[in-house]
Design a protein around this motif. Structure first.
Motif, PDB file in Angstrom:
ATOM      1  N   MET A   5      -6.862  -0.765   9.288  1.00 52.05           N
ATOM      2  CA  MET A   5      -6.012  -1.843   8.780  1.00 52.05           C
ATOM      3  C   MET A   5      -5.238  -2.534   9.892  1.00 52.05           C
ATOM      4  SD  MET A   5      -4.491  -0.708   5.127  1.00 52.05           S
ATOM      5  CE  MET A   5      -5.563  -0.260   3.760  1.00 52.05           C
ATOM      6  N   ALA A  89      -2.598   1.770  -0.363  1.00 51.68           N
ATOM      7  CA  ALA A  89      -2.103   1.517   0.990  1.00 51.68           C
ATOM      8  C   ALA A  89      -0.602   1.768   1.038  1.00 51.68           C
ATOM      9  CB  ALA A  89      -2.422   0.082   1.417  1.00 51.68           C
ATOM     10  N   ALA A  92       1.082   1.324   4.688  1.00 48.90           N
ATOM     11  CA  ALA A  92       0.703   0.193   5.537  1.00 48.90           C
ATOM     12  C   ALA A  92       1.672  -0.969   5.371  1.00 48.90           C
ATOM     13  CB  ALA A  92      -0.710  -0.259   5.202  1.00 48.90           C
ATOM     14  N   VAL A  97      -2.226  -5.016   5.238  1.00 52.34           N
ATOM     15  CA  VAL A  97      -3.125  -4.840   4.092  1.00 52.34           C
ATOM     16  C   VAL A  97      -3.689  -6.177   3.620  1.00 52.34           C
ATOM     17  CG1 VAL A  97      -2.081  -2.687   3.333  1.00 52.34           C
ATOM     18  CG2 VAL A  97      -1.223  -4.835   2.409  1.00 52.34           C
TER      19      VAL A  97
END
Length: 235
Positions: A5, A89, A92, A97
């Motif tokens: 990511m 996620a 993140a 993302v």
């Protein structure tokens, strides 16, 4: 944040769809942020985007929407019956993302949880200039008072004017019309749009949210979700 990511190379443009990517923040916990963001992604999957509609769980909480939506398949990207991809996620950054989903041609709806002030610097960044922010508020006096700082900070940062505000009523006996009217009057002209979501018994049950459950939504709920989707289309 996972390595895949973080990304490499130059800027990644958003997919060339009519629908904008969306980041949904709640002004407080428990106002319906996750459900509203997931239902928006589901609506887009069933009407326009098909499998390109992704819901990203970046709220940082232990959620159960993947179970309530009856999602199946690869744990890295579950799919609902409507085709929505569910991407976990929790750790993140929002920008990471969003850019990650764009690499796959997806148009995400990101559930950022009750972190509107934490998310604000990212929403101000050039990378997310094409993203529509959504603020979810509850029509209770205490929740509206707690949201004042959020509205002030988002306005000061220049983000509020491209924001859609969703007023989500989660209590069936709450007479929220007056408070909703006051909030609408206060932010009209300062935001991109205001959408009200009345109490929905299917949502209030806290159980399944799959296709079969969504068929039981009231016409008013269906219209509110449609209005939210229409408000996040690129003009």
């Amino acid at each position: 944040m996972t390595e895949d990511m973080q990304g490499h190379g130059g800027p990644i443009p958003p997919p060339s769809n009519s629908e904008r990517s969306v980041v949904v923040c709640g002004t407080a916990g428990g106002v319906g942020t996750s459900v509203i963001s997931a239902l928006l992604a589901e609506y887009r999957a069933s009407t326009s985007l098909s499998g390109a509609s992704w819901w990203v769980d970046a709220a940082g909480n232990d959620g159960d929407l993947h179970q309530r939506l009856r999602a199946t398949g690869d744990e890295a990207l579950l799919r609902t019956a409507a085709g929505t991809g569910l991407l976990p996620a929790p750790e993140a950054a929002i920008t990471d993302v969003v850019l990650h989903t764009w690499r796959f041609g997806a148009v995400p709806v990101v559930d950022a949880g009750a972190r509107p002030l934490t998310a604000l610097p990212e929403l101000c960044s050039p990378e997310l200039a094409d993203v529509t922010p959504v603020l979810v508020v509850g029509p209770r006096p205490d929740l509206l008072n707690r949201s004042r700082e959020v509205f002030s900070e988002w306005e000061h940062a220049g983000v509020l004017r491209r924001t859609i505000v969703v007023i989500c009523c989660q209590v069936p006996t709450l007479n929220h019309q007056a408070l909703t009217g006051m909030l609408t009057d206060a932010v009209t002209g300062e935001v991109a749009g205001v959408i009200g979501l009345d109490y929905e018994p299917v949502l209030g049950a806290g159980t399944a949210l799959d296709n079969a459950a969504q068929q039981g939504f009231s016409p008013a709920t269906r219209q509110s979700i449609h209005d939210l989707a229409a408000a996040t289309v690129r003009r």
